[in-house]
Design an enzyme around this catalytic site. Structure first.
Site, PDB file in Angstrom:
ATOM      1  N   GLU A 121       9.521  16.257  14.899  1.00  0.00           N
ATOM      2  CA  GLU A 121       9.995  16.070  13.531  1.00  0.00           C
ATOM      3  C   GLU A 121       9.280  17.034  12.584  1.00  0.00           C
ATOM      4  O   GLU A 121       8.057  17.033  12.486  1.00  0.00           O
ATOM      5  CB  GLU A 121       9.733  14.628  13.079  1.00  0.00           C
ATOM      6  N   LYS A 146       0.887  -1.170   0.000  1.00  0.00           N
ATOM      7  CA  LYS A 146       0.000   0.000   0.000  1.00  0.00           C
ATOM      8  C   LYS A 146       0.921   1.215   0.000  1.00  0.00           C
ATOM      9  O   LYS A 146       1.422   1.630   1.042  1.00  0.00           O
ATOM     10  CB  LYS A 146      -0.881  -0.019   1.246  1.00  0.00           C
ATOM     11  N   CYS A 150      13.722  10.615   7.017  1.00  0.00           N
ATOM     12  CA  CYS A 150      13.601  10.243   8.426  1.00  0.00           C
ATOM     13  C   CYS A 150      14.926  10.428   9.143  1.00  0.00           C
ATOM     14  O   CYS A 150      14.957  10.609  10.348  1.00  0.00           O
ATOM     15  CB  CYS A 150      13.124   8.810   8.529  1.00  0.00           C
ATOM     16  N   GLU A 153       9.383   1.692  10.765  1.00  0.00           N
ATOM     17  CA  GLU A 153      10.491   2.632  10.543  1.00  0.00           C
ATOM     18  C   GLU A 153       9.865   4.016  10.587  1.00  0.00           C
ATOM     19  O   GLU A 153       9.206   4.427   9.637  1.00  0.00           O
ATOM     20  CB  GLU A 153      11.159   2.317   9.206  1.00  0.00           C
TER      21      GLU A 153
HETATM   22  P1  NAI Z   1       1.752   8.632   7.333  1.00  0.00           P
HETATM   23  O1  NAI Z   1       2.544   7.927   8.348  1.00  0.00           O
HETATM   24  O2  NAI Z   1       0.368   9.031   7.714  1.00  0.00           O
HETATM   25  O3  NAI Z   1       1.653   7.741   6.000  1.00  0.00           O
HETATM   26  C1  NAI Z   1       2.504   6.684   5.683  1.00  0.00           C
HETATM   27  C2  NAI Z   1       1.695   5.562   5.066  1.00  0.00           C
HETATM   28  O4  NAI Z   1       0.766   5.062   6.020  1.00  0.00           O
HETATM   29  C3  NAI Z   1       0.866   5.958   3.844  1.00  0.00           C
HETATM   30  O5  NAI Z   1       0.894   4.920   2.897  1.00  0.00           O
HETATM   31  C4  NAI Z   1      -0.513   6.117   4.441  1.00  0.00           C
HETATM   32  O6  NAI Z   1      -1.544   5.964   3.503  1.00  0.00           O
HETATM   33  C5  NAI Z   1      -0.533   5.012   5.452  1.00  0.00           C
HETATM   34  N1  NAI Z   1      -1.530   5.168   6.527  1.00  0.00           N
HETATM   35  C6  NAI Z   1      -2.003   6.323   7.063  1.00  0.00           C
HETATM   36  N2  NAI Z   1      -2.891   6.066   8.046  1.00  0.00           N
HETATM   37  C7  NAI Z   1      -2.974   4.714   8.138  1.00  0.00           C
HETATM   38  C8  NAI Z   1      -3.722   3.822   8.982  1.00  0.00           C
HETATM   39  N3  NAI Z   1      -4.548   4.272   9.920  1.00  0.00           N
HETATM   40  N4  NAI Z   1      -3.537   2.492   8.816  1.00  0.00           N
HETATM   41  C9  NAI Z   1      -2.687   2.019   7.890  1.00  0.00           C
HETATM   42  N5  NAI Z   1      -1.970   2.810   7.054  1.00  0.00           N
HETATM   43  C10 NAI Z   1      -2.108   4.144   7.187  1.00  0.00           C
HETATM   44  O7  NAI Z   1       2.610   9.857   6.894  1.00  0.00           O
HETATM   45  P2  NAI Z   1       2.261  11.160   6.031  1.00  0.00           P
HETATM   46  O8  NAI Z   1       0.913  11.711   6.377  1.00  0.00           O
HETATM   47  O9  NAI Z   1       2.500  10.850   4.619  1.00  0.00           O
HETATM   48  O10 NAI Z   1       3.386  12.139   6.580  1.00  0.00           O
HETATM   49  C11 NAI Z   1       3.233  12.704   7.877  1.00  0.00           C
HETATM   50  C12 NAI Z   1       4.548  12.790   8.610  1.00  0.00           C
HETATM   51  O11 NAI Z   1       5.144  11.510   8.716  1.00  0.00           O
HETATM   52  C13 NAI Z   1       5.608  13.633   7.945  1.00  0.00           C
HETATM   53  O12 NAI Z   1       5.414  14.969   8.211  1.00  0.00           O
HETATM   54  C14 NAI Z   1       6.865  13.075   8.564  1.00  0.00           C
HETATM   55  O13 NAI Z   1       7.087  13.696   9.815  1.00  0.00           O
HETATM   56  C15 NAI Z   1       6.547  11.612   8.780  1.00  0.00           C
HETATM   57  N6  NAI Z   1       7.119  10.744   7.736  1.00  0.00           N
HETATM   58  C16 NAI Z   1       8.151   9.921   8.065  1.00  0.00           C
HETATM   59  C17 NAI Z   1       8.735   9.132   7.089  1.00  0.00           C
HETATM   60  C18 NAI Z   1       9.893   8.243   7.378  1.00  0.00           C
HETATM   61  O14 NAI Z   1      10.683   7.999   6.475  1.00  0.00           O
HETATM   62  N7  NAI Z   1      10.013   7.682   8.566  1.00  0.00           N
HETATM   63  C19 NAI Z   1       8.288   9.157   5.707  1.00  0.00           C
HETATM   64  C20 NAI Z   1       7.176  10.035   5.465  1.00  0.00           C
HETATM   65  C21 NAI Z   1       6.626  10.780   6.467  1.00  0.00           C
END
Ligand code: NAI
Ligand code: MG
Length: 494
Positions: A386, A176, A285, A251
């Site tokens: 972050e 996903k 990250c 992660e």
């Molecule tokens: P997110 O963590 O909400 O999304 C990541 C993935 O999780 C996407 O595929 C999303 O559709 C999915 N997702 C969201 N809610 C879910 C749920 N309840 N159950 C299962 N899957 C779900 O991150 P988002 O909104 O794209 O970015 C928000 C913040 O996350 C950023 O501002 C940043 O701080 C952090 N981030 C960290 C990353 C890393 O590499 N560790 C990468 C991207 C974002």
């Protein structure tokens, strides 16, 4: 003209059962460039069923690990062949520099070669059991259907990190991707087909986290979730996974300290500090978002940082001379600007940037100026939370123990950088920093051979490296009696 994508289930492209699509943006032009299927529960169900079939009755389940490895190797070759096209697709959807994405895609095949090679080296052991008349051994079996939920910053790299060890272990996957960057993952499936993976080994469902991601996590036939994204969503996934007693690797984010001692090679440290926060527009990250600088060199170091920041060119991520591209998503753009306001209101001093970027070529994109704050105290939100953008906090320190204390004083523990010419200090710091990754006199370097992941609130488990495959394996203990003696008393345990 926008492009219309299809999802991938059981070896074939198809539309979502909902018959709906949603827009995906090019963050440089600000325009919709493609339509992505908006999946629902029915699509998740079909994808998981296909993955389960592949793992239980399909040819994937019965082929040897050596054969699995060969298919993975072919996929690596195909990624190498199509690296430029895939990189351009990533850039279109997430706005990262083509120079970085092309490099990343050319390196990407190594994960397929490494784990393809590892597939047939997963050995169990014969245990020299303490009880007579028994032969005992362990074997390692695939954990089951794996749900891989990925973020928007490096969609295809995350696929390699998650799916290469999963497939080497013999699992099948349902991916996903982020709703902001689904196109490259869907295009990638064509290559998995060409490589010769049996139907159902790879599946992709697209759409929104709460609609599709949550369904996938909760699905009874998903055994393991591997996730990259925010700690907020990571926590939700962990909770949902607990209800089904599923395994997870997470992660999540970081607030990594990049620590510069007065005895460091300062030019190298400046380059490392810049790469830590302005590369990938800070959307990584492992961003070195807290720059801890020894007070005796702080002003001079800050001047050197400013000189590099002043020369940073923002613009079209496809152009080779661009240094900083747009932010990938509209919510992320708003989040970064709001953190800049928070930092200002907390009393941090903005010495560079601090606004939405204006200028020729930047009109339509989601551009934020590279931003540097000084007079930051480690307790401020800008030092604790972050931001995931090109926003640096500079914090001074006096002694080595102060650097350790400040470095560790956050909820996260993903990465840390240390800049010093003193080898003993480098080793003391590497030991004292609570982080999954420590870089000494370098920053932001990765390899398929080296474990990647964090401690504390930065996550659970490691990706890459030889042991990452264990995240996708179960251990079975087999006991065989070699006795021909009459049965012992059946009412007591042997
Ligand atoms: P997110 O963590 O909400 O999304 C990541 C993935 O999780 C996407 O595929 C999303 O559709 C999915 N997702 C969201 N809610 C879910 C749920 N309840 N159950 C299962 N899957 C779900 O991150 P988002 O909104 O794209 O970015 C928000 C913040 O996350 C950023 O501002 C940043 O701080 C952090 N981030 C960290 C990353 C890393 O590499 N560790 C990468 C991207 C974002
Ligand atoms: Mg996009």
């Amino acid at each position: 003209m926008t492009q219309t994508f299809q999802i991938f289930i059981d070896g074939a492209y198809c539309d979502a059962a909902t018959g709906q699509w949603f827009d995906t943006l090019d963050p440089y032009t600000g325009e919709t460039w493609a339509q992505i299927p908006r999946c629902g529960a029915e699509d998740v169900d079909r994808a998981v069923a296909a993955a389960r079939r592949a793992m239980t009755t399909g040819p994937w389940a019965t082929m040897t690990a050596t054969q699995r490895g060969k298919i993975m190797h072919r996929l690596g070759d195909l990624v190498a062949e199509h690296a430029d096209r895939l990189a351009a697709l990533e850039v279109r959807d997430n706005g990262k520099l083509l120079a970085e994405m092309a490099g990343q895609l050319k390196y990407h095949p190594e994960w397929w070669y490494y784990y393809g090679g590892l597939a047939d080296k997963i050995e169990g052991s014969v245990v020299p059991i303490d009880k007579p008349d028994l032969f005992t051994y362990t074997t390692h079996e695939p954990v089951g259907v794996v749900a891989a939920i990925t973020a928007w910053n490096s969609p295809l790299l995350f696929i390699a990190w998650k799916c290469a060890p999963a497939l080497a272990a013999g699992c099948s996957v349902v991916i996903k991707p982020s709703e902001f960057t689904s196109a490259s993952t869907l295009a990638f499936m064509e290559l998995t087909k060409q490589a010769g993976f049996p139907d159902g080994v790879w599946n992709v469902v697209t759409g929104f986290g709460p609609e599709v991601g949550a369904e996938l996590v909760a699905h009874k036939d998903v055994a393991k979730i591997t996730f990259t994204g925010s700690d907020t969503t990571g926590r939700k996934i962990y909770e949902a996974a607990a209800r089904g007693l599923k395994r997870v690797s997470l992660e999540l984010g970081g607030k990594s300290p990049n620590i510069v001692f007065a005895d460091a090679d300062l030019d190298a440290a400046v380059a490392g500090a810049v790469s830590g926060i302005f590369a990938a527009t800070g959307q990584t990250c492992i961003a070195g978002s807290r720059l801890l600088v020894q007070n005796s060199i702080k002003d001079a170091f800050t001047e050197k940082m400013l000189a590099v920041a002043r020369d940073a060119r923002m613009g079209d991520p496809m152009q080779p001379d661009t240094h900083i591209g747009p932010v990938t998503t509209q919510p992320q753009f708003q989040k970064i600007l709001s953190y800049i306001d928070i930092a200002k209101s907390e009393g941090a001093r903005c010495i560079f940037g601090g606004n939405r970027a204006q200028g020729p070529g930047l009109e339509n994109g989601l551009f934020v100026e590279p931003t540097i704050f000084t007079d930051v105290s480690n307790s401020m939100r800008i030092a604790q939370e972050e931001v995931f953008g090109p926003v640096l906090s500079i914090i001074g320190f006096d002694e080595e123990e102060d650097a350790v204390q400040l470095g560790n004083d956050v909820i996260y523990g993903l990465a840390a950088g240390v800049w010093t010419k003193d080898i003993a200090r480098a080793m003391r710091m590497s030991k004292a920093l609570k982080a999954g990754i420590v870089w000494v006199n370098t920053y932001r370097v990765i390899s398929y051979m080296m474990p990647f992941g964090g401690v504390k609130q930065s996550g659970i488990g490691r990706e890459s490296g030889i042991r990452a495959i264990e995240e996708f394996l179960e251990t079975k203990a087999v006991w065989i009696s070699t006795s021909d003696a009459p049965p012992a008393n059946p009412f007591i345990q042997r």
